[in-house]
Design a protein around this motif. Structure first.
Motif, short mmCIF file in Angstrom:
data_model
loop_
_atom_site.label_atom_id
_atom_site.label_comp_id
_atom_site.label_asym_id
_atom_site.label_seq_id
_atom_site.Cartn_x
_atom_site.Cartn_y
_atom_site.Cartn_z
N ASP A 104 0.83 -1.21 0.00
CA ASP A 104 0.00 0.00 0.00
C ASP A 104 0.86 1.26 0.00
O ASP A 104 0.58 2.23 -0.73
N VAL A 113 2.45 1.75 -3.48
CA VAL A 113 1.47 2.23 -4.46
C VAL A 113 1.21 3.71 -4.26
O VAL A 113 1.17 4.50 -5.23
N SER A 114 1.04 4.12 -3.02
CA SER A 114 0.78 5.53 -2.73
C SER A 114 1.94 6.42 -3.18
O SER A 114 1.75 7.48 -3.78
N HIS A 123 -4.12 4.47 -9.14
CA HIS A 123 -3.90 3.06 -9.44
C HIS A 123 -5.23 2.37 -9.73
O HIS A 123 -6.31 2.86 -9.33
N GLU A 144 -7.56 -0.42 -8.79
CA GLU A 144 -7.71 -1.17 -7.55
C GLU A 144 -7.73 -2.68 -7.76
O GLU A 144 -7.12 -3.44 -7.00
N ILE A 182 -4.22 -4.01 -8.22
CA ILE A 182 -3.48 -4.05 -6.95
C ILE A 182 -3.99 -5.21 -6.08
O ILE A 182 -3.19 -5.90 -5.43
N ARG A 217 -1.70 -8.14 -4.75
CA ARG A 217 -1.64 -8.50 -3.33
C ARG A 217 -1.90 -10.00 -3.15
O ARG A 217 -1.22 -10.68 -2.38
#
Length: 676
Positions: free
Chosen positions: A283, A286-287, A373, A375, A378, A382
């Protein structure tokens, strides 16, 4: 073993002991710490139970210490040894040492002691022992990501008992197996009939899984070794420092422990570390990647002058287009560069390899501002990383558990040996601190380890004989204690001046006898002790007794005299019995007691200021030994602490009168004649 057959163990205690993993082993080895882990069993109670088991094994009557003062000497002696242990467990195990009249028990401990006094309690070993403690059972392990499955009720019950850490499910067909596979990461099917089943998920058909629980639940052995990693590492250090032969290859065990963290998880694997970090930091990465893309794109926009023809602007408005269309038309290259930077940051930060293609789809190709991004991409990333992490960890756990499961018995033996070494070193330190040697005990031979005079050649075969004995129980530094030579065979009176060392001589005799019958070394250059069945030591009474107390004391000595059986060797030590009543009556009483003890072939030493009077009224010849004061110097007595056989010691008043008579004063000379 029938636990209730152990002396002092009733039904309730036996029930508590039965809850231990191996109560029989704990009783046989005298493992006080293990016995004390039973519900409701204190450490003191555990020590008594362990001693009871030892007495039962050696058919030991257990009443060697017959009086309170004898028991005090034992506790003081044991405390001196226990204080030299490093671990609490070794101190607790030393509680199983006690004075015994049984030859087999004395020989058993002497064998242990002979090895112990040869040990070198080096600082490195002592330091390593500080980290050793008994191995503990980890808390309940519960694994929720896998299950066992079977269609057989009997197999179900067997699985519940064999591997309680995981759920056991009943299945009837492949469809139910598939349902379990959707709920659990791994399903282990115990029935051969499901071999070749084709369902999605990690489903294994392993009919022999119950025979290999460490493969199904590797957390079981890993939890044990994780919980005991530090004491095991300390035990390894002890074996190396002491050059002990270990039950296993120390390097192998140490290496396995290094790959396990305190939570029972594998460590030291670069790939697992990468995956764990990637999942944990996803997370944040990505941020940060979004910020990089937006910062770069914003800077590009700020640097550009974008011109739009009126007709183009109208066309964009008519189509409802917004800034995205404008970016696509005017800043496509800049957007692509910003997104590429975000993707590379994500891949490099998380060190992605097999999943880098997924990561590249995390940011859309179509221009947008701000850049965000995707979702679902991601989420997919994950999931892939988490699955890879768990599979890697599971494989490493199985491999590590397979290695460690075979080492559990060796690990327990390793720690047990270290704790036993602590006991041995405590005895070695005790022997070194107080210049001890193994005594000769009755018909049990002992080598002359002290380098001094051989006990057998210089001492009589009966009674108690001490050469160069020094008591560590005195309230002075041990180095300042004067050595004593003394032997007693049969019944003797010990006379001497006040503060001449009569009581400390009795204490030394009692200490040597107690330690010898414990199988331990004694604080003397050489010693020989007749093997006895009972030690009766009576301390000095404070003040004259009233009639009731006097009668009770006489009854006690009456029972002692009449209770001395011909087939039981008894040592009796008495300190100033005359203090119980008037001197004249005391002399008569003690003479009678000594006569009775002599008739029964007991060994006895009575300290008394009335030795001459007792000898005069006795109907048999009573030996009198004396601790001589050889003079006065500056008002202080000069005393030869070793009793002289067959000599009545002069009293302090006689010495003072003699000193005054040296001046030639007729009064003092005549007064001195009264002592003759």
């Amino acid at each position: 073993m029938d636990l209730e057959s152990v002396p002092g163990v009733g039904a309730k205690t036996a029930e508590s002991l039965s809850q231990l993993e191996d109560p029989e082993r704990a009783l046989e080895t005298g493992d006080v710490a293990a016995l004390a882990r039973a519900p409701g069993i204190s450490e003191g109670r555990a020590a008594r139970i362990a001693r009871g088991a030892i007495r039962q094994r050696h058919d030991d009557h257990g009443d060697f210490l017959a009086t309170d003062r004898a028991r005090d000497i034992y506790r003081d002696a044991l405390a001196l040894v226990k204080s030299r242990t490093v671990t609490d467990d070794a101190a607790a195990r030393l509680e199983t040492l006690y004075p015994s009249a049984t030859e087999s028990r004395i020989r058993e401990v002497r064998s242990f002691t002979s090895t112990a006094i040869e040990r070198d309690p080096s600082p490195a070993v002592i330091e390593a022992l500080a980290g050793v403690e008994p191995l503990s059972a980890p808390g309940d392990v519960r694994v929720r990501d896998r299950c066992l499955a079977t269609s057989d009720a009997e197999r179900y019950a067997e699985a519940k008992e064999a591997i309680p850490e995981v759920s056991v499910e009943v299945v009837e067909d492949t469809r139910q197996v598939a349902e379990l596979a959707r709920s659990y990461a791994t399903v282990v099917v115990l029935d051969e009939q499901f071999a070749g089943v084709d369902v999605e998920g990690d489903v294994r058909v392993e009919p022999d899984a119950l025979e290999r629980p460490e493969e199904v639940v590797p957390e079981r052995p890993l939890a044990f070794f994780a919980a005991n990693r530090e004491p095991l590492q300390a035990a390894i250090a002890v074996h190396r420092a002491a050059d002990l032969d270990g039950p296993c290859e120390l390097d192998i065990l140490e290496s396995a422990l290094e790959t396990l963290d305190e939570d029972g998880q594998p460590r030291g694997d670069d790939e697992l570390d990468r995956l764990v970090t990637a999942v944990d930091d996803l997370d944040a990465a990505v941020s940060t990647a979004e910020s990089i893309a937006n910062d770069q794109l914003r800077a590009a926009i700020e640097e550009r002058d974008v011109t739009i023809e009126g007709t183009d602007l109208l066309s964009l408005v008519e189509r409802g287009a917004g800034v995205d269309s404008l970016l696509s038309r005017e800043l496509a290259d800049e957007y692509d560069a910003a997104v590429a930077a975000a993707r590379e940051h994500l891949i490099e930060t998380l060190q992605l390899t097999d999943t880098d293609a997924i990561a590249r789809r995390a940011f859309p190709d179509e221009p947008t501002y701000p850049v965000e991004h995707t979702e679902d991409v991601i989420a997919r990333l994950r999931e892939e990383l988490t699955t890879a992490r768990d599979r890697r960890a599971a494989r490493l756990k199985r491999e590590l558990a397979g290695d460690l499961a075979d080492l559990r018995d060796d690990a327990e033996a390793l720690v047990a040996a270290a704790l036993e070494l602590d006991m041995e070193l405590a005895i070695a330190r005790f022997a070194a601190d107080f210049d001890c040697t193994l005594p000769a005990i009755g018909d049990i031979d002992a080598p002359d380890d002290s380098g001094g005079r051989p006990a057998e050649s210089t001492q009589p075969p009966e009674g108690v004989a001490i050469a160069g004995g020094r008591s560590p129980l005195l309230d002075v530094p041990f180095a300042e204690v004067e050595p004593i030579d003394y032997h007693v065979d049969g019944v003797a009176l010990l006379s001497g001046v006040n503060s001449g060392g009569k009581t400390s001589t009795l204490d030394l005799i009692a200490l040597v006898v107690v330690l010898a019958h414990m199988g331990l070394p004694v604080p003397a250059d050489a010693a020989r002790v007749q093997r006895i069945d009972e030690l009766h030591y009576y301390a000095k009474t404070q003040g004259t007794l009233d009639a009731g107390a006097f009668e009770t004391t006489l009854r006690e000595f009456g029972e002692l005299v009449t209770g001395v059986a011909e087939d039981r060797e008894t040592l009796v030590l008495v300190d100033e019995l005359e203090s119980i009543t008037e001197p004249g009556a005391s002399a008569n009483i003690m003479a009678g007691i000594l006569e009775a003890l002599e008739q029964r072939d007991a060994t006895a030493v009575f300290v008394s200021h009335l030795a001459g009077e007792i000898r005069d009224v006795a109907t048999t010849e009573i030996a009198v030994d004396g601790i001589e004061a050889v003079g006065l110097e500056d008002g202080e007595l000069i005393v030869d602490r070793s009793p002289v056989k067959g000599q009545l010691a002069r009293s302090t008043p006689e010495l003072i009168v003699e000193k005054l008579a040296e001046d030639g004063d007729g009064f003092y000379e005549r007064l001195l004649e009264k002592f003759e």
